[in-house]
Write a protein that holds these residues in place. Structure first.
Motif, PDB file in Angstrom:
ATOM      1  N   PHE A  99      15.868  -9.537 -25.333  1.00  0.00           N
ATOM      2  CA  PHE A  99      15.922  -8.312 -24.532  1.00  0.00           C
ATOM      3  C   PHE A  99      16.986  -8.532 -23.464  1.00  0.00           C
ATOM      4  O   PHE A  99      16.811  -9.328 -22.543  1.00  0.00           O
ATOM      5  N   LEU A 100      18.121  -7.841 -23.593  1.00  0.00           N
ATOM      6  CA  LEU A 100      19.288  -8.106 -22.767  1.00  0.00           C
ATOM      7  C   LEU A 100      19.429  -7.022 -21.704  1.00  0.00           C
ATOM      8  O   LEU A 100      19.558  -5.837 -22.023  1.00  0.00           O
ATOM      9  N   GLN A 101      19.408  -7.446 -20.432  1.00  0.00           N
ATOM     10  CA  GLN A 101      19.429  -6.492 -19.321  1.00  0.00           C
ATOM     11  C   GLN A 101      20.614  -6.671 -18.376  1.00  0.00           C
ATOM     12  O   GLN A 101      20.869  -5.789 -17.556  1.00  0.00           O
ATOM     13  N   ASN A 102      21.293  -7.806 -18.444  1.00  0.00           N
ATOM     14  CA  ASN A 102      22.353  -8.106 -17.479  1.00  0.00           C
ATOM     15  C   ASN A 102      23.705  -7.655 -18.007  1.00  0.00           C
ATOM     16  O   ASN A 102      24.273  -8.279 -18.902  1.00  0.00           O
ATOM     17  N   ARG A 103      24.238  -6.593 -17.435  1.00  0.00           N
ATOM     18  CA  ARG A 103      25.496  -6.036 -17.926  1.00  0.00           C
ATOM     19  C   ARG A 103      26.671  -6.983 -17.698  1.00  0.00           C
ATOM     20  O   ARG A 103      27.652  -6.959 -18.444  1.00  0.00           O
ATOM     21  N   TYR A 104      26.591  -7.825 -16.682  1.00  0.00           N
ATOM     22  CA  TYR A 104      27.662  -8.783 -16.435  1.00  0.00           C
ATOM     23  C   TYR A 104      27.927  -9.667 -17.659  1.00  0.00           C
ATOM     24  O   TYR A 104      29.041 -10.139 -17.855  1.00  0.00           O
ATOM     25  N   SER A 111      34.338  -7.393 -13.213  1.00  0.00           N
ATOM     26  CA  SER A 111      34.922  -8.515 -12.484  1.00  0.00           C
ATOM     27  C   SER A 111      33.838  -9.304 -11.751  1.00  0.00           C
ATOM     28  O   SER A 111      32.912  -8.725 -11.171  1.00  0.00           O
ATOM     29  N   LEU A 112      33.981 -10.620 -11.762  1.00  0.00           N
ATOM     30  CA  LEU A 112      33.062 -11.487 -11.041  1.00  0.00           C
ATOM     31  C   LEU A 112      33.634 -11.913  -9.695  1.00  0.00           C
ATOM     32  O   LEU A 112      32.995 -12.657  -8.955  1.00  0.00           O
ATOM     33  N   ARG A 127      27.449 -16.469 -19.913  1.00  0.00           N
ATOM     34  CA  ARG A 127      28.311 -15.806 -20.894  1.00  0.00           C
ATOM     35  C   ARG A 127      28.635 -16.740 -22.053  1.00  0.00           C
ATOM     36  O   ARG A 127      28.613 -16.326 -23.227  1.00  0.00           O
ATOM     37  N   ALA A 128      28.954 -17.993 -21.727  1.00  0.00           N
ATOM     38  CA  ALA A 128      29.252 -18.967 -22.776  1.00  0.00           C
ATOM     39  C   ALA A 128      28.010 -19.241 -23.633  1.00  0.00           C
ATOM     40  O   ALA A 128      28.102 -19.346 -24.866  1.00  0.00           O
ATOM     41  N   GLN A 148      24.188  -0.689 -25.438  1.00  0.00           N
ATOM     42  CA  GLN A 148      24.229  -0.932 -26.879  1.00  0.00           C
ATOM     43  C   GLN A 148      25.672  -1.099 -27.350  1.00  0.00           C
ATOM     44  O   GLN A 148      25.995  -2.040 -28.085  1.00  0.00           O
ATOM     45  N   ARG A 149      26.553  -0.201 -26.906  1.00  0.00           N
ATOM     46  CA  ARG A 149      27.958  -0.297 -27.306  1.00  0.00           C
ATOM     47  C   ARG A 149      28.608  -1.565 -26.765  1.00  0.00           C
ATOM     48  O   ARG A 149      29.332  -2.269 -27.490  1.00  0.00           O
ATOM     49  N   LEU A 150      28.368  -1.872 -25.503  1.00  0.00           N
ATOM     50  CA  LEU A 150      28.954  -3.068 -24.900  1.00  0.00           C
ATOM     51  C   LEU A 150      28.487  -4.333 -25.607  1.00  0.00           C
ATOM     52  O   LEU A 150      29.282  -5.241 -25.874  1.00  0.00           O
ATOM     53  N   THR A 151      27.197  -4.409 -25.905  1.00  0.00           N
ATOM     54  CA  THR A 151      26.640  -5.619 -26.515  1.00  0.00           C
ATOM     55  C   THR A 151      27.122  -5.788 -27.947  1.00  0.00           C
ATOM     56  O   THR A 151      27.446  -6.905 -28.381  1.00  0.00           O
TER      57      THR A 151
END
Length: 344
Positions: A99-104, A111-112, A127-128, A148-151
């Motif tokens: 269940f993925l909730q973190n858009r970063y 940008s970070l 991320r890695a 959904q699209r981003l993932t």
């Protein structure tokens, strides 16, 4: 009977914690559940006997140990819900769902740079982890079409969109509650939550002699510089901004009933739970014209979250405070300044 493992070792606050608590209460009575949670997480005390909770310290060593234990415990018939955005570090014998909730983690355009060094390092590592171990899960679940699209673009895997909100939120706030604040912004103090632009907008309103009241929910410990700036703005400019700190969930729900509208200037979100909570409480919503907002609601007023002036204008429109109407003149207006002549 297959067991259910809920692996949530990096969830302990915010919307993720609210959703996790509701998820734990919804576990069917005939399902044995083993739950791994962050030691800082406040788990509901009324969990049934068939739900077993194991607390994991918020250290790399402890979390690595929890991953190893999960790999050893899960059997081929078990189901594993990884509730903390990341797939299992090791291949599991059971079926793993993330269940993925973190858009970063999936938005390559996010940008970070504005984040503290510690947060940047953690997100680079996560991320890695997500990319390298993505095939250790058989399924990914998110809550909005944008996520959904981003993932799918990030992982190259099919993703399910299955939004849910706490069952206790499915009714309007109690009627007749006295309004104490004109606006409410429920958010933590990360840079993308955009409190700085919101405060600048309130300053612009003050310049026009307008002082709407605003309630915030910031932790002084987690966002000390932001809280200090709020105190300075209140003292120097007379802004009607009050930081209530982090509230227990029942008090937060009551706060919606004491507010006139939700203003939500966040630059991006994976879900935006306060938008839904505000709608359920019957509040108008002022929010950016961004995909994550339109995924879940049609706001009453929209604005450019990068522009304090745009935010201030949205507040004026909502309060029907009017705005200056631009009426251009003829070319003589310019020539009058060039030639220093009065033009009627």
């Amino acid at each position: 009977m297959p067991r259910l493992f809920i692996h949530a070792i990096n969830v302990h606050q915010g919307g993720g914690a609210v959703l996790l608590c509701d998820l734990l209460r919804a576990i069917p009575p005939d399902v044995e559940a083993i739950v791994h949670v962050d030691a800082r997480m406040q788990v509901p005390v009324d969990l049934p006997d068939h739900v077993y909770v194991e607390y994991v310290a918020a250290t790399l060593c402890a979390r690595f140990g929890a991953e190893r234990r999960l790999a050893g415990m899960a059997g081929p018939d078990d189901r594993i819900l990884c509730f903390g955005n990341l797939p299992p570090l090791f291949r599991l014998r059971g079926k793993a769902i993330v269940f993925l909730q973190n858009r970063y983690l999936v938005d390559v355009g996010a940008s970070l740079g504005a984040l503290p060094l510690k947060s940047r390092l953690r997100l680079w590592l996560e991320r890695a982890w997500l990319r390298r171990c993505r095939h250790n899960a058989s399924q990914y679940v998110v809550q909005t079409p944008s996520m959904q699209r981003l993932t799918e673009n990030r992982l190259g895997l099919p993703v399910i969109c299955a939004p849910f909100v706490p069952a206790s939120d499915c009714g309007e706030a109690s009627a007749g509650t006295e309004q104490q604040f004109d606006f409410l912004y429920v958010a933590s103090g990360e840079p993308h939550k955009n409190h700085a632009a919101l405060l600048d907008a309130w300053g612009l309103l003050a310049d026009d002699g307008l002082f709407p009241s605003l309630a915030l929910t910031l932790s002084p410990q987690a966002a000390p510089e932001l809280c200090e700036r709020i105190a300075q703005e209140v003292a120097s400019r007379g802004l009607h901004v009050q930081n209530l700190g982090i509230l227990p969930y029942d008090q937060l729900r009551a706060l919606y009933g004491m507010s006139g509208a939700l203003i939500y200037p966040s630059g991006f979100e994976s879900f935006g739970l306060p938008l839904i909570e505000a709608r359920q409480a019957g509040l108008p919503v002022l929010a950016p014209e961004l995909d994550y907002v339109r995924d879940i609601t049609d706001p009453d007023e929209t604005f450019d979250p990068r522009s304090p002036l745009s935010i201030a204008r949205a507040v004026k429109r909502h309060r029907q405070w009017g705005a200056s109407i631009f009426v251009p003149g003829g070319a003589g207006v310019l020539l009058s300044h060039v030639l220093e002549r009065n033009v009627q």
